[in-house]
Scaffold this motif. Structure first.
Motif, PDB file in Angstrom:
ATOM      1  N   PRO A  72       0.850  -1.185   0.000  1.00 54.98           N
ATOM      2  CA  PRO A  72       0.000   0.000   0.000  1.00 54.98           C
ATOM      3  C   PRO A  72       0.893   1.245   0.000  1.00 54.98           C
ATOM      4  O   PRO A  72       1.987   1.214   0.583  1.00 54.98           O
ATOM      5  CB  PRO A  72      -0.785  -0.112   1.319  1.00 54.98           C
TER       6      PRO A  72
ATOM      7  N   TYR B  48      -4.380  -5.219   1.828  1.00 57.66           N
ATOM      8  CA  TYR B  48      -3.982  -4.677   0.517  1.00 57.66           C
ATOM      9  C   TYR B  48      -3.925  -5.794  -0.530  1.00 57.66           C
ATOM     10  O   TYR B  48      -4.417  -5.641  -1.650  1.00 57.66           O
ATOM     11  CB  TYR B  48      -2.620  -3.991   0.648  1.00 57.66           C
ATOM     12  N   LEU B  51      -7.426  -6.952  -1.525  1.00 57.54           N
ATOM     13  CA  LEU B  51      -8.059  -5.979  -2.425  1.00 57.54           C
ATOM     14  C   LEU B  51      -7.450  -6.083  -3.822  1.00 57.54           C
ATOM     15  O   LEU B  51      -8.171  -6.105  -4.823  1.00 57.54           O
ATOM     16  CB  LEU B  51      -7.882  -4.550  -1.884  1.00 57.54           C
ATOM     17  N   SER B  52      -6.116  -6.162  -3.878  1.00 58.55           N
ATOM     18  CA  SER B  52      -5.428  -6.237  -5.174  1.00 58.55           C
ATOM     19  C   SER B  52      -5.856  -7.484  -5.946  1.00 58.55           C
ATOM     20  O   SER B  52      -6.125  -7.422  -7.150  1.00 58.55           O
ATOM     21  CB  SER B  52      -3.911  -6.264  -4.984  1.00 58.55           C
ATOM     22  N   GLY B  55      -9.049  -6.939  -7.543  1.00 63.83           N
ATOM     23  CA  GLY B  55      -9.151  -5.751  -8.384  1.00 63.83           C
ATOM     24  C   GLY B  55     -10.010  -4.670  -7.739  1.00 63.83           C
ATOM     25  O   GLY B  55     -10.681  -3.906  -8.434  1.00 63.83           O
ATOM     26  N   MET B  56      -9.987  -4.612  -6.395  1.00 62.71           N
ATOM     27  CA  MET B  56     -10.841  -3.653  -5.685  1.00 62.71           C
ATOM     28  C   MET B  56     -10.047  -2.439  -5.192  1.00 62.71           C
ATOM     29  O   MET B  56      -8.850  -2.539  -4.930  1.00 62.71           O
ATOM     30  CB  MET B  56     -11.504  -4.338  -4.486  1.00 62.71           C
ATOM     31  N   THR B  57     -10.745  -1.320  -5.064  1.00 68.97           N
ATOM     32  CA  THR B  57     -10.134  -0.087  -4.567  1.00 68.97           C
ATOM     33  C   THR B  57     -10.589   0.166  -3.125  1.00 68.97           C
ATOM     34  O   THR B  57     -11.471  -0.528  -2.613  1.00 68.97           O
ATOM     35  CB  THR B  57     -10.577   1.109  -5.420  1.00 68.97           C
ATOM     36  N   HIS B  58     -10.016   1.201  -2.524  1.00 66.09           N
ATOM     37  CA  HIS B  58     -10.457   1.619  -1.188  1.00 66.09           C
ATOM     38  C   HIS B  58     -11.943   1.973  -1.226  1.00 66.09           C
ATOM     39  O   HIS B  58     -12.681   1.693  -0.278  1.00 66.09           O
ATOM     40  CB  HIS B  58      -9.668   2.842  -0.723  1.00 66.09           C
ATOM     41  N   ALA B  59     -12.355   2.603  -2.334  1.00 64.13           N
ATOM     42  CA  ALA B  59     -13.762   3.024  -2.457  1.00 64.13           C
ATOM     43  C   ALA B  59     -14.683   1.802  -2.466  1.00 64.13           C
ATOM     44  O   ALA B  59     -15.748   1.811  -1.826  1.00 64.13           O
ATOM     45  CB  ALA B  59     -13.945   3.837  -3.732  1.00 64.13           C
ATOM     46  N   ASP B  60     -14.258   0.754  -3.168  1.00 66.83           N
ATOM     47  CA  ASP B  60     -15.075  -0.475  -3.211  1.00 66.83           C
ATOM     48  C   ASP B  60     -15.226  -1.063  -1.817  1.00 66.83           C
ATOM     49  O   ASP B  60     -16.310  -1.483  -1.411  1.00 66.83           O
ATOM     50  CB  ASP B  60     -14.423  -1.528  -4.128  1.00 66.83           C
ATOM     51  N   GLU B  69     -14.686   6.497   2.380  1.00 65.71           N
ATOM     52  CA  GLU B  69     -13.378   6.126   1.838  1.00 65.71           C
ATOM     53  C   GLU B  69     -12.264   6.646   2.746  1.00 65.71           C
ATOM     54  O   GLU B  69     -11.212   6.013   2.876  1.00 65.71           O
ATOM     55  CB  GLU B  69     -13.236   6.699   0.427  1.00 65.71           C
ATOM     56  N   SER B  73      -8.980   4.742   4.231  1.00 66.10           N
ATOM     57  CA  SER B  73      -7.602   5.246   4.102  1.00 66.10           C
ATOM     58  C   SER B  73      -6.913   5.307   5.454  1.00 66.10           C
ATOM     59  O   SER B  73      -5.719   5.014   5.567  1.00 66.10           O
ATOM     60  CB  SER B  73      -7.613   6.641   3.469  1.00 66.10           C
TER      61      SER B  73
END
Lengths: 148, 174
Positions: A72, B48, B51-52, B55-60, B69, B73
């Protein structure tokens, strides 16, 4: 993490032979990735940086040695390119509690090695931080040139 | 009264070992700080990675958790605010995983057991494995789907994992 006895001498030998004067591999594991830093900078990091920043960065480095640069951005982040002497170096940083260890990744004697070329140990102004990164970038270009 | 209690429980910046230069801490004091930071960093890396992989983001993740969000973070920040045990369990759940807390020694023991079984399997003569291909289901096995066989000599029991043909473990005769 204890060092593997069978790989430690080889890693040290590589660092002596291939890294510029004053730089050594730090806690080599014989894994896919290694980390190198200058003696003075490394001592300052070990002694003067506050304990939580140091341990946060050391844990990230330990993971880096086995998994490479996939983290990250709060732990390890791309810091832009530095150009000089006809070279362009991709700068990255290990991060923790306002402390930054800047450097770049290079192949040294067959080892994928992150070479720490500069630091920012205290929370500073944006301008001072930019100066620290520029100095680390200039040193990275010098090292890259030496490595050929 | 409550205010006084809170004040006593607060750790001032100057007294917090984590804020002290490493060289000014004793070995155990430093190890205690290191244990906390290492656990937080590895938790953040695990989330992390999950999520990777998806294929997901913090928003997802924020959407799935029903939080902002900015709160996600914060979980990845230095202080790892909001990254509590409950939050970790929730994150794992919304990502289709189950959180399990383990230790290095427990992991080491599990690896050692697996390695022992591997070595024992490698040392078995070919005839042995030919024999094992016709092992019948044992009546009254403790675990549904588990097959077992009593053997003479130095091996007492062999168990096969019904869900994984590659796995077997052994118990040596006393």
């Amino acid at each position: 993490m204890p060092l593997k006895e069978d790989v430690k001498p080889k890693a040290i030998l590589l660092s002596r032979d291939a890294l510029p004067d004053g730089y050594s591999l730090r806690e080599p594991t014989g894994g896919r990735y290694e980390i190198a830093a200058g003696d003075g900078l490394w001592k300052e990091f070990k002694d003067d940086v506050n304990a939580e920043a140091r341990t946060r960065i050391e844990t990230t480095m330990e993971e880096y040695r086995s998994r490479g640069p996939r983290f990250p951005p709060s732990l390890f982040e791309f810091e832009g390119h530095h150009e000089g002497q006809g070279l362009k170096v991709r700068m990255e940083a290990f991060k923790g509690w306002g402390v930054r260890l800047y450097g770049f990744c290079a192949t040294v004697a067959g080892l994928s090695t992150f070479i720490v070329t500069g630091s920012d140990f205290k929370k500073k102004t944006v301008k001072a931080k930019a100066r620290a990164l520029r100095a680390a970038g200039a040193e990275a270009v010098r090292i890259r040139k030496l490595l050929g | 009264m409550n205010k006084i209690v809170r004040k006593e429980n607060q750790v001032s910046k100057s007294n917090d070992p984590g804020k002290q230069p490493s060289s000014q801490l004793g070995t155990e004091e430093y190890a205690l700080v290191a244990a906390q930071e290492a656990f937080i960093v590895r938790s953040q890396i695990l989330i992390y990675d999950l999520l990777s992989d998806r294929g997901m983001t913090h928003a997802d993740l924020a959407t799935r958790l029903g939080v902002s969000e900015a709160r996600v973070s914060q979980m990845f920040g230095d202080a790892a605010k909001n990254l509590t045990m409950r939050t970790i369990a929730k994150i794992m759940h919304v990502l289709g995983e189950t959180a399990v807390l383990t230790t290095r020694s427990a992991e080491g023991a599990a690896l050692a057991n697996a390695r022992t079984a591997e070595i024992a399997a490698a040392e078995m003569p070919v005839e042995f494995w030919q024999e094992m291909k016709v092992v019948p289901l044992r009546q009254g096995a403790r675990k549904a789907g588990t097959r077992g066989l009593r053997l003479p000599d130095d091996l007492s029991t062999i168990r096969f994992d019904a869900d994984n043909d590659d796995y077997a473990d052994f118990e040596m005769a006393a």
